[in-house]
Write a protein that holds these residues in place. Structure first.
Motif, PDB file in Angstrom:
ATOM      1  N   UNK A  78       0.831  -1.205   0.000  1.00  0.00           N
ATOM      2  CA  UNK A  78       0.000   0.000   0.000  1.00  0.00           C
ATOM      3  C   UNK A  78       0.868   1.259   0.000  1.00  0.00           C
ATOM      4  N   UNK A  79       2.064   1.169   0.580  1.00  0.00           N
ATOM      5  CA  UNK A  79       2.985   2.316   0.566  1.00  0.00           C
ATOM      6  C   UNK A  79       3.367   2.663  -0.876  1.00  0.00           C
ATOM      7  N   UNK A  80       3.563   1.635  -1.698  1.00  0.00           N
ATOM      8  CA  UNK A  80       3.891   1.847  -3.105  1.00  0.00           C
ATOM      9  C   UNK A  80       2.705   2.471  -3.831  1.00  0.00           C
ATOM     10  N   UNK A  81       1.510   1.910  -3.623  1.00  0.00           N
ATOM     11  CA  UNK A  81       0.323   2.431  -4.296  1.00  0.00           C
ATOM     12  C   UNK A  81       0.042   3.876  -3.927  1.00  0.00           C
ATOM     13  N   UNK A  82       0.172   4.195  -2.651  1.00  0.00           N
ATOM     14  CA  UNK A  82      -0.080   5.563  -2.201  1.00  0.00           C
ATOM     15  C   UNK A  82       0.967   6.522  -2.753  1.00  0.00           C
ATOM     16  N   UNK A  83       2.220   6.111  -2.798  1.00  0.00           N
ATOM     17  CA  UNK A  83       3.285   6.969  -3.332  1.00  0.00           C
ATOM     18  C   UNK A  83       3.024   7.320  -4.792  1.00  0.00           C
ATOM     19  N   UNK A  84       2.637   6.323  -5.585  1.00  0.00           N
ATOM     20  CA  UNK A  84       2.366   6.568  -7.002  1.00  0.00           C
ATOM     21  C   UNK A  84       1.141   7.459  -7.189  1.00  0.00           C
ATOM     22  N   UNK A  85       0.073   7.181  -6.428  1.00  0.00           N
ATOM     23  CA  UNK A  85      -1.150   7.966  -6.579  1.00  0.00           C
ATOM     24  C   UNK A  85      -0.937   9.413  -6.146  1.00  0.00           C
ATOM     25  N   UNK A  86      -0.236   9.603  -5.043  1.00  0.00           N
ATOM     26  CA  UNK A  86       0.027  10.959  -4.563  1.00  0.00           C
ATOM     27  C   UNK A  86       0.887  11.733  -5.560  1.00  0.00           C
ATOM     28  N   UNK A  87       1.901  11.071  -6.107  1.00  0.00           N
ATOM     29  CA  UNK A  87       2.758  11.719  -7.106  1.00  0.00           C
ATOM     30  C   UNK A  87       1.971  12.045  -8.368  1.00  0.00           C
ATOM     31  N   UNK A  88       1.119  11.124  -8.775  1.00  0.00           N
ATOM     32  CA  UNK A  88       0.299  11.338  -9.976  1.00  0.00           C
ATOM     33  C   UNK A  88      -0.642  12.519  -9.790  1.00  0.00           C
ATOM     34  N   UNK A  89      -1.299  12.588  -8.645  1.00  0.00           N
ATOM     35  CA  UNK A  89      -2.275  13.653  -8.404  1.00  0.00           C
ATOM     36  C   UNK A  89      -1.603  15.019  -8.285  1.00  0.00           C
ATOM     37  N   UNK A  90      -0.572  15.107  -7.471  1.00  0.00           N
ATOM     38  CA  UNK A  90       0.072  16.401  -7.224  1.00  0.00           C
ATOM     39  C   UNK A  90       0.808  16.924  -8.457  1.00  0.00           C
TER      40      UNK A  90
END
Length: 397
Positions: A78-90
Motif C-alpha cells: 500500500x505504501x507503493x500504491x499511495x506513493x504513485x497515486x500521490x505523485x500522480x495527483x500532485x
C-alpha cells in the motif's frame, strides 16, 4: 541457503523474487508506470479491505494473506500504491497544494488506506504514512501546518505522561487528570501565530482570540488523547507506557528492548565477529531477524559496523533526494520524496526501537529485516524511482 525450512532459506527465495521484480520494472516503460498509478493504488487499497475479511491473524493483527507456505502483507505494498497515486495527483495540471480542495483530496488519498490499516490493526504502518506530510511540505504545504502537527505530537505525549496523575490535600484527591502541562504545550504551538499577530497590525486584535481558542482546544485535545489511548489494546498501551517510563518491567514488557540494548552494548567498538554474537546466536533477543535485526549488527560488528550501516542508509536517502531534485518530471520528483520519506521513517523507527528511543511497533529495517512483503515493496519503490529517473532526459523530447 536453499533450505526453505529455515528463515534464511525462505529469505533467499524472497531475494530471488525481488531480483525478478527489479528486472521487470527496469524493462517496463516509464509511461506505463505513470498511467497505472491510480490502478495500483486502487488494487492495493482493495487488498487492504480484503485482508480484513479473508486474512489471517499474526501477532494480534489481521494483516496477512496466506497461500500455503507463502504469506503476503498488503499494507507493505500500500505504501507503493499511495506513493504513485500521490505523485500522480500532485503532478497533474492546475493542481496546487495551496488550494483547499487539493489539500482535502491529498488527505483523503492518505486517509483511506490508513483507515483500513488501523482496522487490522497495524499502528506502525500508519505512522509511516504520516511521513507523507514532508512530501506535501516540499510541494508547498504551509510550514505552519507542519509546525502545528509537530507540536500536537508533543502535546499528545505530554498528556499521556501526566495521565492519571492527581493532586491531593490531606490524602484527598481533588483533581482527576492534570491537564495543565498539556495546555501549556498546546499554547506553545500557537506562539508562531501569536508572534505573527503582534507583528502584523491587522492581526494584532486577533492575538487574544487565538489565545482563547488555544485554551479550549487544548482541553478538548487532551481529553481526546486520553479517550483514544483507552481504546488501544492492552498490549499497545503497555508498550507505550514502558517507552514513556510509566512502567518498568525489564523481564516482561521491556524484555525485548532490554535484551536488544544488551546485545548492542556487548559488541563494543569492533564487535565479536560475523556469526559470533553470543546473545543473538543463541536466540536471547526475541524477533532478532525482524524488528530487532539491528542488534545483530551491533553485537557482531560493534560501533564501527553500526556507524557504517547508519552512514550507508543516510547516504542512500540523501542520494534519493538529490536525484529527485534534478528531475524535470514533477511526478518523478514527488515519487522520489515519497520513497525517501518511507525509507527514513523505517530506518529511524526501527533503530529507535532497538535502542529504546521508539515504541516497539513492528517496523522492519529496509533490505535487512526478514520478510518477503517488505523486501519486495522496498525493491519496487527503489527500482521504480530508478526507472523513472533513467527516462528524465525524455521529458524534453
Amino acid at each position: 541457503m536453499f533450505d526453505t525450512e529455515r528463515t534464511y532459506g525462505n529469505q533467499f527465495r524472497w531475494i530471488i523474487g525481488g531480483i525478478i521484480i527489479a528486472i521487470v520494472i527496469l524493462l517496463v516503460d516509464g509511461s506505463f508506470i505513470n498511467s497505472s498509478a491510480y490502478l495500483i493504488y486502487g488494487v492495493t487499497t482493495f487488498l487492504l479491505a480484503a485482508v480484513l475479511i479473508i486474512g489471517v491473524e499474526v501477532n494480534g493483527a489481521t494483516s496477512w494473506f496466506r497461500f500455503g507456505p507463502v504469506s503476503l502483507q498488503p499494507s507493505e505494498f500500500a505504501k507503493l500504491g499511495l506513493s504513485l497515486a500521490l505523485a500522480k495527483y500532485l503532478s497533474s495540471l492546475n493542481i496546487r497544494i495551496q488550494d483547499f480542495n487539493t489539500k482535502v483530496f491529498a488527505a483523503l488519498l492518505i486517509a483511506v488506506p490508513s483507515g483500513f490499516i488501523l482496522l487490522q490493526p497495524d499502528t506502525g504502518t500508519v505512522l509511516v504514512f504520516v511521513s507523507f506530510i514532508f512530501v506535501l511540505y516540499r510541494e508547498g504545504l504551509s510550514g505552519d501546518i507542519l509546525l502545528l502537527g509537530l507540536l500536537t505530537g508533543v502535546l499528545a505525549v505530554t498528556s499521556l505522561l501526566v495521565k492519571d496523575m492527581s493532586v491531593s490535600i490531606a490524602d484527598v484527591a481533588i483533581f482527576g487528570n492534570i491537564m495543565l502541562s498539556g495546555i501549556l504545550i498546546l499554547l506553545a504551538s500557537f506562539i508562531y501565530i501569536l508572534i505573527k499577530g503582534f507583528t502584523r497590525k491587522r492581526y494584532r486584535k486577533r492575538a487574544f482570540t487565538y489565545l482563547a481558542i488555544a485554551l479550549v482546544v487544548s482541553i478538548v485535545f487532551v481529553s481526546s488523547v486520553d479517550y483514544i489511548f483507552s481504546k488501544l489494546s492492552p498490549h499497545q498501551q503497555d508498550r507505550i507506557e514502558v517507552l514513556l517510563g510509566k512502567k518498568y518491567d525489564p523481564q516482561g514488557l521491556g524484555y525485548n528492548v532490554k535484551q536488544s540494548k544488551t546485545a548492542i552494548g556487548s559488541g563494543g567498538f569492533t564487535g565479536k565477529g560475523y556469526l559470533k554474537g553470543t546473545l543473538t546466536k543463541h536466540k536471547y533477543v526475541p524477533m532478532q531477524s525482524t524488528d530487532f535485526i539491528f542488534c545483530t549488527i551491533g553485537e557482531e560488528f560493534g560501533f564501527i559496523g553500526s556507524f557504517l550501516l547508519i552512514g550507508l542508509f543516510l547516504t542512500l536517502m540523501i542520494r534519493i533526494i538529490f536525484v529527485a531534485e534534478r528531475q524535470r518530471s514533477k511526478l518523478t520528483r514527488i515519487f522520489g520524496y515519497c520513497v525517501a520519506c518511507i525509507f527514513f521513517f523505517h530506518f529511524t523507527i526501527n533503530i529507535g526501537m532497538t535502542i529504546g528511543l521508539a515504541p516497539v511497533i513492528g517496523i522492519p529495517l529496509p533490505f535487512f529485516s526478514y520478510g518477503g512483503s517488505s523486501l519486495w515493496a522496498f525493491t519496487a519503490l527503489l527500482f521504480i524511482f530508478i526507472k523513472l529517473d533513467s527516462e528524465r532526459m525524455d521529458i524534453l523530447r
